[in-house]
Structure formats: C-alpha cells, structure tokens
Design a protein around this motif. Structure first.
Motif, PDB file in Angstrom:
ATOM      1  N   GLU A  84       0.830  -1.212   0.000  1.00 40.61           N
ATOM      2  CA  GLU A  84       0.000   0.000   0.000  1.00 40.61           C
ATOM      3  C   GLU A  84       0.862   1.258   0.000  1.00 40.61           C
ATOM      4  OE1 GLU A  84      -2.611  -0.231   3.304  1.00 40.61           O
ATOM      5  OE2 GLU A  84      -3.751  -1.939   2.528  1.00 40.61           O
ATOM      6  N   THR A  85       1.955   1.224   0.774  1.00 40.91           N
ATOM      7  CA  THR A  85       2.858   2.365   0.824  1.00 40.91           C
ATOM      8  C   THR A  85       3.483   2.621  -0.535  1.00 40.91           C
ATOM      9  OG1 THR A  85       3.350   1.906   3.146  1.00 40.91           O
ATOM     10  CG2 THR A  85       4.897   3.327   1.947  1.00 40.91           C
ATOM     11  N   GLN A  86       3.939   1.531  -1.184  1.00 34.72           N
ATOM     12  CA  GLN A  86       4.541   1.666  -2.501  1.00 34.72           C
ATOM     13  C   GLN A  86       3.517   2.156  -3.526  1.00 34.72           C
ATOM     14  OE1 GLN A  86       7.742   1.357  -3.463  1.00 34.72           O
ATOM     15  NE2 GLN A  86       8.284   1.130  -1.319  1.00 34.72           N
ATOM     16  N   ASN A  87       2.291   1.694  -3.399  1.00 36.53           N
ATOM     17  CA  ASN A  87       1.236   2.168  -4.313  1.00 36.53           C
ATOM     18  C   ASN A  87       1.042   3.673  -4.175  1.00 36.53           C
ATOM     19  OD1 ASN A  87       0.643  -0.290  -5.481  1.00 36.53           O
ATOM     20  ND2 ASN A  87      -0.959  -0.806  -4.015  1.00 36.53           N
ATOM     21  N   THR A  88       1.076   4.139  -2.919  1.00 38.91           N
ATOM     22  CA  THR A  88       0.928   5.569  -2.683  1.00 38.91           C
ATOM     23  C   THR A  88       2.065   6.349  -3.324  1.00 38.91           C
ATOM     24  OG1 THR A  88      -0.199   5.130  -0.577  1.00 38.91           O
ATOM     25  CG2 THR A  88       0.724   7.329  -0.895  1.00 38.91           C
ATOM     26  N   LEU A  89       3.287   5.829  -3.180  1.00 39.72           N
ATOM     27  CA  LEU A  89       4.439   6.498  -3.781  1.00 39.72           C
ATOM     28  C   LEU A  89       4.352   6.482  -5.297  1.00 39.72           C
ATOM     29  CD1 LEU A  89       7.318   5.158  -1.485  1.00 39.72           C
ATOM     30  CD2 LEU A  89       6.285   7.444  -1.473  1.00 39.72           C
ATOM     31  N   THR A  90       3.876   5.359  -5.854  1.00 38.20           N
ATOM     32  CA  THR A  90       3.733   5.257  -7.313  1.00 38.20           C
ATOM     33  C   THR A  90       2.704   6.261  -7.823  1.00 38.20           C
ATOM     34  OG1 THR A  90       4.320   2.907  -7.248  1.00 38.20           O
ATOM     35  CG2 THR A  90       3.195   3.703  -9.225  1.00 38.20           C
ATOM     36  N   VAL A  91       1.589   6.369  -7.093  1.00 38.35           N
ATOM     37  CA  VAL A  91       0.563   7.339  -7.478  1.00 38.35           C
ATOM     38  C   VAL A  91       1.129   8.756  -7.410  1.00 38.35           C
ATOM     39  CG1 VAL A  91      -1.629   8.371  -6.794  1.00 38.35           C
ATOM     40  CG2 VAL A  91      -1.380   5.889  -6.840  1.00 38.35           C
ATOM     41  N   LEU A  92       1.946   9.023  -6.379  1.00 43.05           N
ATOM     42  CA  LEU A  92       2.562  10.333  -6.243  1.00 43.05           C
ATOM     43  C   LEU A  92       3.465  10.634  -7.434  1.00 43.05           C
ATOM     44  CD1 LEU A  92       3.112  12.872  -4.566  1.00 43.05           C
ATOM     45  CD2 LEU A  92       4.922  11.612  -3.383  1.00 43.05           C
ATOM     46  N   LEU A  93       4.293   9.645  -7.806  1.00 41.61           N
ATOM     47  CA  LEU A  93       5.165   9.823  -8.963  1.00 41.61           C
ATOM     48  C   LEU A  93       4.350  10.064 -10.229  1.00 41.61           C
ATOM     49  CD1 LEU A  93       7.873   7.046  -8.367  1.00 41.61           C
ATOM     50  CD2 LEU A  93       8.209   9.511  -8.236  1.00 41.61           C
ATOM     51  N   GLY A  94       3.296   9.248 -10.395  1.00 45.69           N
ATOM     52  CA  GLY A  94       2.443   9.391 -11.574  1.00 45.69           C
ATOM     53  C   GLY A  94       1.756  10.742 -11.622  1.00 45.69           C
ATOM     54  N   THR A  95       1.353  11.240 -10.439  1.00 47.35           N
ATOM     55  CA  THR A  95       0.677  12.542 -10.384  1.00 47.35           C
ATOM     56  C   THR A  95       1.620  13.665 -10.789  1.00 47.35           C
ATOM     57  OG1 THR A  95      -0.765  11.741  -8.611  1.00 47.35           O
ATOM     58  CG2 THR A  95      -0.576  14.132  -8.888  1.00 47.35           C
TER      59      THR A  95
END
Length: 658
Positions: free
Chosen positions: A528-539
């Motif tokens: 979940e933490t990595q997903n959040t970071l990935t979404v942040l990068l994508g954003t």
C-alpha cells in the motif's frame, strides 16, 4: 417544411420563373462599437432575377461591399427582409446559410482570398470538398476549370507563385466549382493591371452569356458599364436602378445539387486539411508535440520506476516468506524493562505442536568474527534449528544444512552465507574446511544460495548458521531467543494461527511479554505504501502532461488567430460549423496522438536506460495505455475551445481579418 439544397421549399424552387432569385425589402445594416452605432445601409429594396448581369457601383464607403456581404449571406442585415427564391433567409441556421453559399453562390474577391498553403487546384476544390464530391471527380473538375481559364500548367503552384491575374482566375475557377450559378464579384479588377482586368471582365461576360447570374461590385463606372444592369448606391441608399433586366431565352436551371456529404467523408477531408496545415507549420507543430512527448514519457517512466521499486520490495519480503509469523520478546508499546528474557526453546517446541504450524524455529543472533587462514570476516551469527530452511524456504547451494542430530549432539558445524563464503574462500570450495568462529573451530558443511538484501538494506548473505544448541552453549552463552519464526501451512488461516500462538504464550508466560508480526500483513502494508508512492510519482508526471495540453491549446489559439482569414474563406465557400470544428479539433488530436506515440517510445526507452544503471523497472501495459489515452484526451479537451472559437467566427468578420 422540407427544404431543398438551398434551404427553400421544393415547391417554391419550381416556381423560380415567377419569383425573383434575390429580393431585398427595406434592408438596413448598422455596426455597433460599444455605445457607438454606425448605420451603413438605409432601407435597400432590390430584386435580382436569374441570369441577370448586375453591376452595383458606388464610391468607397457607399455601402456596396456591405450590400454584397448580405447578398452572399456572409452577413445578416440589421433589419428588413431577404428572400432567396421567395424564402426568407432570416430563419436559416448557420449551416443552412453555409449550404446556400456552397450550392448557389461563388465568390470572386478583390484580394483573391486564396488559401496560402494550398495549391491552385486545392484552392479550386474547396467548395467541392464541403459538398461531398468524391476526390477523383473533384480533381478532374478542378483541372478542367483551370485548363478552361488558361491555368492548366499552374495547378500545383501555390498562390505566391502566381501573378495577380492568375490568382483571380483561380478565384473564378473556385467560384464555378460547384456550379457557381450566382457569381458575386467584389472589385474583381481592382488589384489587377488593365490587361488582366480586361481578361477577368471578359470571363464574367462569358459566364453571364452561359446563364450564370453575375453580381458585380465596383467603384469604376467603366467596369460597371459592361453589365446589362447598373445600380448606383450612395451613402447606403440605391439612387439609380433601371430595374430588372432578365435575359431572353429559357429560364436558367436551378435544380438543386444532391448533397453527398457524410460524417465519414467530412472527417477524412478534415484530417487531410489538418495534416496539410500542420505540415505547413512543421516547426511550430514539433514544439507543440514536445510538451505532450515530455508529459507522456514522464508518466510512463515514472510509473515504471515506481512499479519496479514496489515489485523489488515485494520480492524481497516474499523471499523472506509470506507465510511467516515472527514472535519477538518484549511487551507491546512498553519501554524501559528487560525484553530479552521472555522467549525460550520450550516455547518453540510448544508452538510447533499447534495445528497449521509447518515449522517453529528458534533464532539467536550475535556479532562474530570468522577466520580462515589469514582472512578474518566480521559477520552475523544465527543459531537456529534444522527446520530453518523449511520455514524460510531458503535452499542450500552446495553441501547440506545441519540436521536435528547435529543439534542433539551439539555439533560444531556451520553453514555459510554467500557473502561470508566469498570473503573467506574466494572461488575455492569451502565444504569440509574448518573456520574459527570466535576462535572455536567449526567445520563448514554447506553454503546457502544467494538471498540478497532486505528491504531495509541488510545483506542477508553476510551470515553464518550454526545449530541452536551449539551456538547457545559455546558462542552466545544465552538460552533466551532473539525471536521465534513460525511457518504456517495454510496461509489463509494465518490470522487464526497467530491468535492461537498468542493464546499459547499468554498461558505459558502469564502475561503479554511478546510481540507477533504477521509477514502477510507487513507485505500488504508495504504494498500500500509503494502504491501511494507510485501514485505520487504518476501525479507529478501527469502535471507535465497537463502543461503539455495547455501548450496545445495555446498553439491552437494562435493558429486560429493566424488563420482567421482562411476560416472565412472556407465559410464563404460552404464550410459548415462542424467542418471548421472538425478541422481544428483533428489538428489538436493529431498533435496529441503523434506526441503520445513518440512519448510512449521515449518513456519506454528512458525506462530501459534507467534499468541499465541498476534501477529496478517494471513494464506494464496499463501505464502505456493510460498515458497515451490521457494524451489523446488532452488534445480533445484542450483543442476543443480553440476549435469552437474558429467554428463560430462570423464569415464576414473572418474575411476582413488581416
């Protein structure tokens, strides 16, 4: 009521012999600039019949050009009634007026009003494009018209490669493309030398003789005298008109054309026009592409890096085992008390008897020095049981792991991790060799397969494994455990097993002096933490895509401004609102689609380069489709406003633009 091609009732069109072709009654036109109202036309009454050659003559500022714009349905009157074949055009929509211009009128302008980026033949074909004439047919007709007007060898020349007289003939050919049954010529000789002017007037007289209705606007009395009917206009009023002068002979044919347009043909022609316009402004198109390319490439590369980092962490945790419970000493959320003396080997054996427990493994750690020959290695000790490799799913690369019998007899045997084995023995085989562990000789019986680093950076291969009994007695001098690793058989029941272990230890210790960590839960949390970071990068990357979209909108707005006159020309030759909208929208979509495709390639290439430097990368189809789809949507969204602005320009205003 059903309307024919001109927007008038079919029954009315059949009665053309009894009805004026054009009839104006009390037409006025005023222009408003803020609070200032400037009247130009004052109650014009005029009737023009099919086949007439009419000249409207007047000085500059007399209102003759304004009258021509109203006659050609390029402008709407402020008051009065305009009837075409008996039908009041006031109720016509924008597209119905466009159809009337396309099918009934042909315009010959003083300034020629040719599209600069198109060839002579392409300029002539414009009205036929909007009437749906098939490409082969319109090519042939355009070539025929150009040949008739003496421009057979000039079809592929652009306007700036033609003389003024040649450009005016191209304009006349364009007016005739769809039949040109009414030719509106606004100062057709004003920008020409006398010889070219005479040639143009000769053409107009010839067209009149062939049955075309000619309406000539001029300030030159000698040019007007060539017409059969001369109407003089002064200060917005008709001051002289000898009255209608229909030609003798049969009534000219006003049979409506069959409208052969279709949505597909409109899109195809709009795409061709858009590509031609982009090619004409290639450098600007490339700069527009750049914003989309950077945005799409950033999204793909960032998400690939984020997914790669996520997968690496998940793989590392999975390599440690996702079916594990780790029991550590010490009460939850308590500090300042001794937490090392709470777990013992008897707890391990009791846990091993619980249902769904595959293995219960003690672990006792210490920092040790291992020596072989003249080489020392500072490393970590793990005193454990023979079931360790079962619980951790960690295989032996060479030799064997120690056995339960070795534990029972306190054997001085050791299994080395890859890092320790490499440091001590290099490329030599360590199996059977003796090493000193804290100056106590141990025989090497195995070497583990490489495991790599933990998510927190610890090298799992820098380690020495010994039997728990031997390590406790001879190396650490302790009987208490660092932790107990519990491998469960059925992962779906891991939470139930955790509860059973907790209840068992509570019963044995009489208090909660331990902590249990569920590796499956840890994996979920990390994921979940990595997903959040990935979404942040994508954003962050998506922001650049939005910026690229704004760039598309800005460039398209500039394009609309620069090509306002072209838009007016297309409207004058019959382009509907949707034709203009499609053209500019498709330009934006082509830029976004091409930019998206290049961005996809650049993003994947960038990710490959980054991967070559050791950064974990994971490719997936979803980010690629998402980024390209967003680029396409960006073109659609940000291209719509400029396209809509272009489509809703007033034809007469657009034609007057510089």
């Amino acid at each position: 009521m059903k309307r024919d091609t001109f927007g008038v009732p079919a029954a009315t069109a059949s009665a053309a012999a009894r009805t004026p072709l054009i009839e104006l009654s009390g037409i006025t036109r005023s222009f408003v600039n803020g609070e200032v109202v400037t009247p130009v036309l004052h109650g014009i009454d005029l009737a023009i019949y099919p086949g007439e050659f009419v000249a409207i003559v007047g000085a500059s500022g007399s209102g003759k050009s304004t009258l021509m714009n109203i006659l050609g349905c390029l402008d709407r009157p402020s008051g009065g009634t305009y009837r075409f074949l008996g039908e009041d055009v006031a109720g016509f929509s924008r597209d119905e007026l466009a159809r009337l211009r396309r099918e009934a009128f042909g315009f010959v302008f003083q300034s020629y009003n040719l599209i600069g980026g198109a060839s002579a033949r392409e300029n002539v074909e414009v009205p036929a494009v909007y009437s749906g004439m098939p490409p082969a047919e319109r090519h042939a007709r355009a070539d025929q018209l150009l040949a008739t007007l003496g421009l057979a060898e000039r079809g592929h020349h652009r306007p700036n490669q033609l003389s003024g007289g040649q450009q005016q003939r191209v304009s006349i050919a364009r007016a005739l493309m769809n039949g040109g049954r009414i030719i509106l010529a606004d100062e057709p000789t004003g920008a020409l030398d006398s010889k070219s002017g005479q040639d143009v007037m000769k053409l107009l007289r010839q067209l009149s003789a062939e049955g075309h209705t000619i309406i000539l606007i001029t300030h030159a009395r000698e040019v007007a005298e060539l017409a059969a009917r001369v109407i003089e206009i002064r200060d917005g009023r008709i001051v002289a008109d000898p009255g209608p002068h229909p030609p003798a002979g049969p009534e000219p044919d006003f049979t409506p054309h069959v409208d052969r347009t279709s949505s597909l043909s409109d899109v195809i022609e709009a795409t061709r026009t858009a590509l031609r316009a982009l090619r004409a402004n290639l450098f600007r198109a490339i700069l527009t592409l750049l914003g989309i390319v950077i945005g799409v490439a950033s999204v793909i590369a960032m998400l690939a890096i984020g997914d790669g980092a996520k997968q690496k962490v998940i793989d590392q945790i999975s390599a440690m085992g996702t079916n594990l419970l780790t029991v550590r000493p010490g009460a939850p959320n308590q500090r300042g008390r001794d937490t090392t003396a709470t777990l013992v080997i008897e707890d391990v054996r009791a846990i091993g008897d619980l249902p769904n427990v595959l293995a219960s493994v003690p672990e006792q750690s210490a920092s040790i020095t291992v020596r072989y020959g003249n080489t020392d290695q500072r490393t970590s000790l793990n005193a454990t049981s023979a079931d360790y490799i079962v619980a951790r799913k960690w295989d032996v690369a060479s030799g064997t792991f120690f056995s339960a019998d070795d534990e029972a007899r306190y054997a001085t045997v050791a299994v080395l991790g890859q890092t320790t084995a490499q440091a001590l023995f290099g490329g030599a085989d360590p199996i059977g060799q003796y090493v000193l562990v804290n100056n106590i000789p141990f025989q090497v019986v195995g070497v583990m397969t490489p495991k790599g680093a933990t998510p927190w950076g610890q090298d799992q291969d820098d380690i020495v494994f010994v039997p728990f009994t031997t390590g406790s007695l001879r190396l650490t001098g302790q009987r208490f455990l660092r932790n107990v690793t519990v491998a469960v058989d059925d992962v779906s029941r891991i939470d139930d097993t955790q509860a059973e272990v907790s209840n068992l230890l509570l019963a044995r210790h009489g208090m909660e002096d331990f902590q249990i960590r569920n590796m499956a839960s840890v994996l979920d949390t990390v994921s979940e933490t990595q997903n959040t970071l990935t979404v942040l990068l994508g954003t962050v990357a998506a922001i650049s895509l939005v910026v690229g979209g704004i760039g598309v909108m800005n460039i398209m707005l500039v394009s609309v401004t620069e090509r306002t006159r072209e838009i007016g020309i297309r409207m004058a030759t019959g382009a509907r609102t949707r034709n203009i909208l499609q053209q500019f929208l498709i330009e934006a979509l082509v830029v976004s689609a091409v930019g998206g495709a290049i961005g996809v390639a650049a993003g994947l290439g960038s990710a490959a380069v980054i991967a070559a430097f050791g950064t974990p990368i994971q490719y997936s189809l979803t980010p690629v489709v998402l980024a390209f789809g967003c680029a396409f949507a960006t073109g659609l969204i940000f291209g719509y406003l400029p396209a809509r602005k272009a489509a809703h320009l007033d034809p007469v205003v657009a034609l007057a633009s510089e």
